[in-house]
Design a protein around this motif. Sequence first.
Motif, short mmCIF file in Angstrom:
data_model
loop_
_atom_site.label_atom_id
_atom_site.label_comp_id
_atom_site.label_asym_id
_atom_site.label_seq_id
_atom_site.Cartn_x
_atom_site.Cartn_y
_atom_site.Cartn_z
N GLY A 130 0.81 -1.21 0.00
CA GLY A 130 0.00 0.00 0.00
C GLY A 130 0.84 1.26 0.00
N LEU A 188 -7.90 0.00 -4.14
CA LEU A 188 -6.94 0.99 -4.62
C LEU A 188 -7.31 1.48 -6.01
N ILE A 202 -5.41 5.50 0.27
CA ILE A 202 -4.45 4.41 0.09
C ILE A 202 -3.59 4.23 1.34
#
Length: 219
Positions: free
Chosen positions: A32, A102, A118
């Motif tokens: 991430g 995402l 995110i």
Amino acid sequence: MNEQIEKTDVKTPKATRKDIHLPRRLFHLTMGVGSGTIYALFLTHNQAVYILGTCACLLYIFEQVRLNYPEYSGTLSRVTKYFLRAEEQLKESASIPFVMGLLLTILTFPKSVSLVAIYTLAISDPLSAIIGIKFGRTRIVPHKSLEGSLAFFLSCFCIICFVYSPYLETKSWTLLFVAFAVSFSVSVFEMLPIKLDDNLTIPIFSAVTMWLAQTLLLL
């Protein structure tokens, strides 16, 4: 006899949601934060969509092979055992909603809003789980502790201040109010017993909340 040996040799994941499962949490965080940072520094919106869309397709194909061709489970388990929970052996793993969360966030929202979503998914979600499992004593709702939710709130607050740091000099109080309101809202949302995967719901809700706050307060 050979079949029994092969089945015995295959190491299946035993971790559940109640376990820290550190390799999975670190992979979650690394992917991430890495994706968000690369998007922030090097990629345009279109480039990020193309790359993440390709990754989502490849990951989906991998998941279908893993689930529909059990004869390869022994080979794949050498890698997946570090990242999958026990309940994910016979269904799609959380990696699919993670990537889709995402992708949908980047597709729909401005870059700054997407980065907040995110990083919240990448940092706040695993951090709250680790703190909650390791140090959680005060239960708010089933499977959620005050300590874990506080870790989620504080990390989300810091993420918003970091992403919107250019506004600290000119709109510091507005930014702090937005950071508090959005972090609190997302922390409460994260505690709700929603059946959808939080890897999908957290980034989308974070982005919607951040976008509304940014729009209404002209941040």
